[in-house]
Each structure stands twice: as structure tokens, then as C-alpha cells.
Motif scaffolding. Structure first.
Motif, short mmCIF file in Angstrom:
data_model
loop_
_atom_site.label_atom_id
_atom_site.label_comp_id
_atom_site.label_asym_id
_atom_site.label_seq_id
_atom_site.Cartn_x
_atom_site.Cartn_y
_atom_site.Cartn_z
N GLN A 173 0.86 -1.19 0.00
CA GLN A 173 0.00 0.00 0.00
C GLN A 173 0.89 1.23 0.00
O GLN A 173 1.60 1.50 0.97
N VAL A 174 0.87 1.98 -1.10
CA VAL A 174 1.68 3.19 -1.21
C VAL A 174 0.88 4.37 -0.65
O VAL A 174 -0.21 4.66 -1.12
N GLY A 175 1.45 5.04 0.35
CA GLY A 175 0.77 6.18 0.95
C GLY A 175 -0.14 5.76 2.09
O GLY A 175 -0.35 4.57 2.36
N SER A 176 -0.68 6.73 2.78
CA SER A 176 -1.60 6.47 3.88
C SER A 176 -2.78 5.64 3.40
O SER A 176 -3.34 5.91 2.34
N PRO A 177 -3.20 4.64 4.17
CA PRO A 177 -4.37 3.85 3.75
C PRO A 177 -5.66 4.64 3.79
O PRO A 177 -6.65 4.23 3.18
N LYS A 178 -5.68 5.77 4.51
CA LYS A 178 -6.85 6.67 4.61
C LYS A 178 -8.03 6.08 5.37
O LYS A 178 -8.93 6.80 5.76
N GLY A 179 -8.06 4.77 5.53
CA GLY A 179 -9.16 4.14 6.25
C GLY A 179 -8.78 2.73 6.66
O GLY A 179 -8.01 2.06 5.97
N VAL A 180 -9.33 2.26 7.78
CA VAL A 180 -9.01 0.92 8.27
C VAL A 180 -9.61 -0.14 7.36
O VAL A 180 -8.95 -1.11 6.99
N ALA A 181 -10.87 0.03 6.98
CA ALA A 181 -11.54 -0.96 6.13
C ALA A 181 -10.83 -1.08 4.78
O ALA A 181 -10.67 -2.19 4.26
N ARG A 182 -10.41 0.05 4.21
CA ARG A 182 -9.73 0.01 2.91
C ARG A 182 -8.45 -0.80 3.02
O ARG A 182 -8.13 -1.60 2.14
N LEU A 183 -7.70 -0.60 4.10
CA LEU A 183 -6.44 -1.32 4.26
C LEU A 183 -6.69 -2.82 4.44
O LEU A 183 -5.99 -3.65 3.85
N ASP A 212 0.12 7.40 10.45
CA ASP A 212 -1.10 6.81 9.90
C ASP A 212 -1.00 5.28 9.90
O ASP A 212 -1.98 4.59 10.22
N ILE A 213 0.17 4.77 9.52
CA ILE A 213 0.34 3.31 9.43
C ILE A 213 0.21 2.66 10.81
O ILE A 213 -0.49 1.65 10.98
N THR A 214 0.87 3.26 11.79
CA THR A 214 0.76 2.73 13.16
C THR A 214 -0.68 2.76 13.65
O THR A 214 -1.20 1.78 14.21
N ALA A 215 -1.35 3.89 13.43
CA ALA A 215 -2.73 4.04 13.88
C ALA A 215 -3.64 3.02 13.21
O ALA A 215 -4.52 2.43 13.85
N ALA A 216 -3.45 2.80 11.91
CA ALA A 216 -4.28 1.83 11.19
C ALA A 216 -4.07 0.43 11.73
O ALA A 216 -5.01 -0.36 11.84
N ARG A 217 -2.83 0.09 12.06
CA ARG A 217 -2.55 -1.25 12.59
C ARG A 217 -3.27 -1.47 13.91
O ARG A 217 -3.95 -2.49 14.11
N PHE A 218 -3.13 -0.52 14.85
CA PHE A 218 -3.77 -0.69 16.16
C PHE A 218 -5.30 -0.67 16.05
O PHE A 218 -5.98 -1.41 16.76
N ALA A 219 -5.83 0.16 15.18
CA ALA A 219 -7.28 0.20 14.99
C ALA A 219 -7.78 -1.12 14.42
O ALA A 219 -8.83 -1.62 14.83
N ALA A 220 -7.05 -1.69 13.46
CA ALA A 220 -7.45 -2.98 12.88
C ALA A 220 -7.41 -4.08 13.91
O ALA A 220 -8.31 -4.93 13.98
N GLU A 221 -6.37 -4.09 14.74
CA GLU A 221 -6.26 -5.12 15.78
C GLU A 221 -7.39 -5.01 16.80
O GLU A 221 -7.83 -6.02 17.36
N LEU A 399 -9.89 6.21 11.49
CA LEU A 399 -8.44 6.35 11.38
C LEU A 399 -7.98 7.70 11.95
O LEU A 399 -6.93 7.77 12.60
N ALA A 400 -8.76 8.75 11.72
CA ALA A 400 -8.40 10.06 12.27
C ALA A 400 -8.36 10.01 13.80
O ALA A 400 -7.43 10.56 14.43
N ASP A 401 -9.34 9.35 14.40
CA ASP A 401 -9.34 9.22 15.87
C ASP A 401 -8.12 8.42 16.34
O ASP A 401 -7.49 8.77 17.35
N ALA A 402 -7.80 7.35 15.62
CA ALA A 402 -6.66 6.52 16.00
C ALA A 402 -5.35 7.30 15.88
O ALA A 402 -4.43 7.12 16.69
N ILE A 403 -5.24 8.17 14.88
CA ILE A 403 -4.04 8.98 14.70
C ILE A 403 -3.89 9.95 15.87
O ILE A 403 -2.78 10.12 16.42
N ARG A 404 -4.98 10.59 16.28
CA ARG A 404 -4.93 11.51 17.43
C ARG A 404 -4.48 10.76 18.69
O ARG A 404 -3.69 11.27 19.48
N GLU A 405 -4.99 9.55 18.87
CA GLU A 405 -4.59 8.76 20.04
C GLU A 405 -3.10 8.42 19.99
O GLU A 405 -2.39 8.49 21.00
#
Length: 433
Positions: A173-183, A212-221, A399-405
Motif C-alpha cells: 500500500q503506497v501512501g496512507s491507507p486513509k481508512g481501516v476498512a480500505r487497508l 497513519d500506518i501505526t494508527a491503522a494497525r492498532f485500529a485494525a487489531e 483512522l483520524a481518531d486513531a491517529i490523534r490517540e
């Protein structure tokens, strides 16, 4: 289709089918949806019965990343991530078939060109796939995926869903996934075999995307997948539906109003809203009633509303959907062969002799005639890459909430991933400034 006007139009279409076939059974499928019960209500309509069937839980998804060698020389924002082309090519070279997802068509074009430039020996083993490329070329690329003859395909969301091919060995995935479901959806293109995890490797295009990548990983988990909510009474879609039905068998007002209210989107439709919409398609409403071309529907003597005339019905059938876009221009080679479509606003800026990158080729603009841009192969480096509307994707709410966290943890000195360790000097410098 939830949260889109296409979804609302689908609801209205299903209501039509249920009216003519009350025992109709409807199935909806989703791999990445957070609000399944709401989706079920939307699917079966008001008063409909149904159930949610869950697949077996336990599929493991791994989200990794390629880190830049030097964060101090890595851009903080913007850019297409061209510094990461080498590591991506190294990952592709490990073998099997790779899918390299980009968020926009322009980015996919640039990455396809860069990969071919860095690895010219892969010229016939790398494909490009996005929605503006000619259908025949996309079919050829999909066949290459199915047969395994392509080493890698650079693609947009055109290969996210609805395309059937053999599972690939690796997804990037090149660039921010922009969303958990998309990733998660893109990760699911790999590892289809039993017991094999699905894995996606994220490639940052700038330093802040490491967050963004870190936030998406934790949100997905944590299972924090985006919910999609249906639209509430979009009257423009209802007007479109009224003209559609009128262009076919026609409708009686009371019957169609009752049918429309069986959908989740229009369950609370008021008589005033219905009357305004009907008046809009019959007279053009208060604003357009002086213009005959806006009178799309007329009341016949038998009590049915039908298309005002054959011309109105034909024009409606040519634009019957709910997807709006810029006017498109067909791109055609002088010596034959359709390349695809670009937006009229892009072509309007070209002068004969200008070159641009499209469908993985360097093209020279020759002329425009009959809504067709005639081109030929160009030599040298292209001067431009087409940009399409909708190219800037927003972050999803989850994802935005996860990034803030994640940024909050960093402020407290807690770096919870290799990505956050790598970006820590940038965050510290920002904090000092």
C-alpha cells in the motif's frame, strides 16, 4: 453501497423488485463493515425480516511497513513517495505476484513509470490498472494476474473489489491507507489459502504517514472498522428514480409513494417532500417551471405519470446513474487503438506537441476532434500526468481518531511501534518549533 447515493438508488430498485415479487430473497455481502445490523435493515427494507450470518473468525492479518533509511532526508508532507521505489522493487523481486495499491490514478501512473525505469528488465512483467484505462487493457492485466504471468500490478481501488483472480503473494500500500476498512480489504487480496495470514506492507510517501500506518494497525487489531450509514431522504436521488420509473411503465402517485416509503432511506419521507419532488420532475419546480426542457414527467389521462416525451426518456437513459464526474474525453492513438479516457479540463490545457503520461505510456497530444484526443507515442520524459477529480482522499473518522490517540501516546513518551520510533525525531522537532 452504504453511505453513497448509488446505495440509495439500489434501495429504491430493491423496493421496485419487492413490489412485483414479494417473496424476493436478497443477499448482501461485506468483508469490512462495522454496522452490520443497520446494513441489514437497509437491505431488506422497512418491516422486512432477515439475519446476519458471520463467517468463521480467526483470519490473521499482518500490517507491516517499509521504513525510509534516513528520516531526516524524508519529506514531511506531500510528494508521491518516489524515494521508496527502490525498497518496493526489492520487495517485489522476492518472488510471486505483487499488487501495489496507490490511492489515486495519477500516483499509480507515476509509480508504474518509476518501477519500469528502475527495473527495465521487468518491462513485460509489470501491469497498470485503474478505471480510466481502456477496458481491453484492464482485461489483459487481470488475465495476467489470473495466469501468474505478471510479476506486479500497480493499481488503484479498481482492483479492490469485484474482480476475480488468483490470490497474490504480497500486497503493498503506497501512501496512507486513509481508512481501516480500505487497508484490510486490500490486505485480503493476499493469503487466501487456509492457515496463511493476509499481509500488507505499507509504504509511506512522507514522514507523517508513519503515524497513519501505526494508527491503522492498532485500529485494525482492535476491530475498529468504519461504519457506513445510509443517506436520509436524498431528494435528488428520489427525483432521479421518479423519472426512471416514468421512463418505463409509468407509475400511480399513491402506489409509488407507498413503495418508496418501504425503503430505509425514505421511511420518514413527508407528504411535503414527496410533493416537492414530484412537482420538480413534472414542472421543474418553482424555479424552473418557465423552461419546458425541465418538464421530464407528465400525468396521462389514465392516471399514470409517464415520461413527458420520447426525447426526455432517451436523454434520461443516457445518464441514469448517480455518479457525477467531469466530462470525459476519449484518448485515441493516431495509428489505431483506444487508450482510455481523461477529463476534459485536462485536455483543454494541452497544446499540440505537449506530452503526458497516461496508461503507462508517454504520449504526445496531436489534436482534439469529435470529443476524442488524438495522440501518438512520445519520446523523452513526459511533461505532465493527468489529474482526475476526487483525487484527494480524506481520512476516515476511525483512522483520524486513531491517529490523534497515537500522537497523544507520543507526547507522553510512549512510542508503540517501529514507525513511531522512526518518526520520533520529526515529532520532537515539531514540538520544539
Amino acid at each position: 453501497l452504504l453511505s453513497t447515493k448509488r446505495g440509495t438508488q439500489t434501495e429504491l430498485g430493491l423496493a421496485r423488485l419487492r413490489a412485483s415479487s414479494p417473496k424476493l430473497r436478497t443477499w448482501g455481502l461485506s468483508a469490512t463493515l462495522g454496522n452490520l445490523e443497520e446494513a441489514l435493515t437497509t437491505l431488506v427494507g422497512v418491516g422486512g425480516e432477515g439475519s446476519v450470518v458471520h463467517g468463521e473468525i480467526g483470519k490473521r492479518i499482518e500490517i507491516d511497513s517499509l521504513l525510509p533509511e534516513r528520516i531526516d532526508r524524508f519529506p514531511w508532507a506531500g510528494h508521491f513517495g518516489t524515494q521508496m521505489v527502490g525498497p518496493v522493487c526489492d520487495e517485489i523481486a522476492k518472488g510471486g505476484t505483487a499488487l501495489v495499491f496507490c490511492n489515486t490514478r495519477a500516483q499509480a501512473e507515476i509509480w508504474f513509470d518509476l518501477i519500469k525505469e528502475l527495473r527495465p528488465e521487468w518491462k513485460d512483467e509489470v501491469g497498470l490498472h485503474h478505471g480510466s484505462i481502456d477496458r481491453e487493457e484492464r482485461d489483459r492485466v487481470e488475465l495476467g494476474l489470473k495466469t501468474g504471468t505478471l510479476r506486479a500490478v500497480i493499481a488503484t481501488s479498481s482492483l479492490d473489489l469485484g474482480v476475480d483472480f488468483h490470490p497474490v503473494d504480497r500486497v503493498l500500500q503506497v501512501g496512507s491507507p486513509k481508512g481501516v476498512a480500505r487497508l484490510l480489504q486490500r490486505a485480503g487480496r493476499s493469503g487466501h489459502r487456509p492457515g496463511i495470514p493476509s499481509r500488507v506492507i505499507c509504504v509511506p510517501t512522507n514522514a507523517m504517514e508513519l503515524v497513519d500506518i501505526t494508527a491503522a494497525r492498532f485500529a485494525a487489531e482492535a476491530g475498529r472498522i468504519e461504519s457506513r450509514h445510509a443517506f436520509d431522504r436524498p431528494l435528488d436521488v428520489l427525483a432521479q428514480h421518479l423519472v426512471t420509473v416514468a421512463s418505463g411503465p409509468g407509475f400511480r402517485e399513491a402506489e409509488l409513494k407507498r413503495e418508496v416509503r418501504t425503503t430505509s432511506a425514505y421511511r420518514a419521507l413527508t407528504d411535503e417532500e414527496w410533493g416537492w419532488t414530484l412537482d420538480f420532475v413534472v414542472r421543474g419546480g418553482e424555479s424552473l417551471r418557465a423552461y419546458p426542457e425541465y418538464r421530464r414527467v407528465a400525468l396521462a389521462e389514465d392516471g399514470f405519470y409517464r415520461a413527458a416525451d420520447d426525447g426526455a426518456a432517451k436523454r434520461h437513459r443516457m445518464s441514469i446513474g448517480t455518479i457525477t464526474s467531469e466530462s470525459s474525453i476519449r484518448v485515441q492513438m493516431l495509428k489505431g487503438g483506444n487508450v482510455g479516457t481523461v477529463e476534459e479540463t485536462f485536455v483543454s490545457r494541452l497544446k499540440p506537441g505537449d506530452t503526458f503520461l497516461f496508461a503507462g505510456r508517454a504520449l504526445e497530444f496531436v489534436r482534439i476532434k469529435d470529443m476524442t484526443a488524438w495522440v501518438k507515442r512520445a519520446r523523452g520524459t513526459p511533461q505532465a500526468t493527468p489529474r482526475w477529480s476526487g483525487g484527494r482522499l480524506p481520512l476516515s473518522g476511525e483512522l483520524a481518531d486513531a491517529i490523534r490517540e497515537e500522537l497523544g501516546h507520543a507526547v507522553d513518551g510512549e512510542l508503540r511501534s517501529p514507525e513511531m520510533v522512526a518518526v520520533a525525531p520529526v515529532l520532537a522537532l515539531q514540538n520544539r518549533w
